[in-house]
Design an enzyme around this catalytic site. Structure first.
Site, PDB file in Angstrom:
ATOM      1  N   HIS A  27      51.176  12.002  18.693  1.00 37.78           N
ATOM      2  CA  HIS A  27      50.640  12.090  17.087  1.00 37.78           C
ATOM      3  C   HIS A  27      49.567  12.308  16.378  1.00 37.78           C
ATOM      4  O   HIS A  27      48.615  12.250  16.956  1.00 37.78           O
ATOM      5  CB  HIS A  27      51.068  10.824  16.400  1.00 37.78           C
ATOM      6  CG  HIS A  27      52.953  10.241  16.882  1.00 37.78           C
ATOM      7  ND1 HIS A  27      53.410   9.629  15.778  1.00 37.78           N
ATOM      8  CD2 HIS A  27      53.772  10.822  18.151  1.00 37.78           C
ATOM      9  CE1 HIS A  27      54.737   9.690  16.219  1.00 37.78           C
ATOM     10  NE2 HIS A  27      54.681  10.209  17.682  1.00 37.78           N
ATOM     11  N   GLU A  44      52.781  15.396   9.775  1.00 38.12           N
ATOM     12  CA  GLU A  44      52.826  14.716  11.031  1.00 38.12           C
ATOM     13  C   GLU A  44      53.172  16.001  12.134  1.00 38.12           C
ATOM     14  O   GLU A  44      54.538  16.072  12.621  1.00 38.12           O
ATOM     15  CB  GLU A  44      53.603  13.715  11.380  1.00 38.12           C
ATOM     16  CG  GLU A  44      53.462  12.555  12.786  1.00 38.12           C
ATOM     17  CD  GLU A  44      53.869  11.279  12.808  1.00 38.12           C
ATOM     18  OE1 GLU A  44      53.448  10.490  12.857  1.00 38.12           O
ATOM     19  OE2 GLU A  44      55.098  11.443  13.133  1.00 38.12           O
ATOM     20  N   GLU A  57      66.851   7.800  22.838  1.00 37.94           N
ATOM     21  CA  GLU A  57      66.530   6.482  22.626  1.00 37.94           C
ATOM     22  C   GLU A  57      66.780   6.520  20.971  1.00 37.94           C
ATOM     23  O   GLU A  57      67.364   5.434  20.208  1.00 37.94           O
ATOM     24  CB  GLU A  57      65.142   6.008  22.474  1.00 37.94           C
ATOM     25  CG  GLU A  57      64.571   5.024  23.296  1.00 37.94           C
ATOM     26  CD  GLU A  57      63.901   4.075  21.304  1.00 37.94           C
ATOM     27  OE1 GLU A  57      63.400   3.048  21.441  1.00 37.94           O
ATOM     28  OE2 GLU A  57      63.585   4.949  20.051  1.00 37.94           O
TER      29      GLU A  57
END
Ligand code: 0O2
Length: 210
Positions: A119, A138, A153
């Site tokens: 990130h 981000e 997920e």
């Protein structure tokens, strides 16, 4: 609602501009017939409901959203190989159209869930009718395998509201390990894959040239 539209406006601009810029990197590699470290790029502005949920969870007051919530504008860069991630991060560090505020390496240090990604949080200047406004965005950089795992997920997380039954949690961790091994395996045959891709690109170009 008008208030939210006004608040989110510069974030929307930032996402659109950054998508064009990051996709531009891929086109430049293609023009030079080089392997692009970027496979594809996506972007989104966080939905209002998710902003409110996250602010509540993290105790962020709504008047501090712009300084404390780093992913209202979110970009995702998908790469074929783990090594491409390093190249992309270097490319981002070398740019002068934004400033890097923070980097989080969840590849060397994967999360307990099994999540892996790199990130990069940036401060990006948006030109508005009231002058320049710098917003946080981000950028998540990951391989296709990491992205597959995270997407699945994330859907399950939504379904179980973060409270996974033990067997699902274990299976997800195993799946994360399998994705990790897939990335490792692909890296070992990277040369072969790239030769094949270059071959198909040349063939396509020759067909187009007639
Ligand atoms: P979205 O838009 O639904 O994806 P925290 O939420 O405390 O972990 P923080 O401090 O905001 O995170 O920063 P972090 O962990 O660097 O970035 C959070 C974002 O990374 C998440 O956004 C996800 O996109 C991704 N992420 C982090 N951990 C996981 C994980 O275990 N699984 C999956 N699938 N994604 C993860 P949001 O807020 O969930 O929003």
């Amino acid at each position: 609602m008008k208030h939210w539209d006004q608040f989110l406006e510069p974030y929307k601009h930032a996402v659109e501009e950054l998508k064009v810029k990051l996709k531009g990197i891929r086109s430049q590699y293609e023009l030079h017939s080089d392997h692009s470290p970027i496979e594809f790029v996506t972007g989104r502005v966080k939905p209002i409901a998710s902003i409110l949920d996250k602010a509540h969870q993290k105790g962020i007051s709504l008047d501090k959203l712009d300084s404390e919530m780093q992913d209202i504008a979110g970009l995702r860069i998908m790469c074929q190989f783990v090594d491409d991630i390093k190249t992309v991060v270097e490319l981002l560090r070398s740019r002068n159209d934004f400033e890097i505020v923070e980097e989080r390496d969840y590849i060397s240090h994967k999360k307990a869930s099994g999540y892996r990604s790199y990130h990069v949080v940036i401060r990006y200047p948006v030109q508005t009718i009231r002058g320049e406004r710098k917003i946080l965005a981000e950028i998540q950089i990951r391989t296709l395998a990491m992205n597959f795992w995270a997407t699945v997920e994330h859907s399950l997380n939504y379904k179980y509201k973060g409270l996974f039954p033990e067997d699902i949690k274990i299976r997800l961790q195993r799946a994360a390990e399998a994705a990790f091994r897939l990335d490792e395996e692909m890296s070992t045959i990277r040369g072969e894959i790239q030769d094949a891709q270059a071959f198909f690109t040349r063939k396509k170009e020759m067909q187009q040239d007639g």
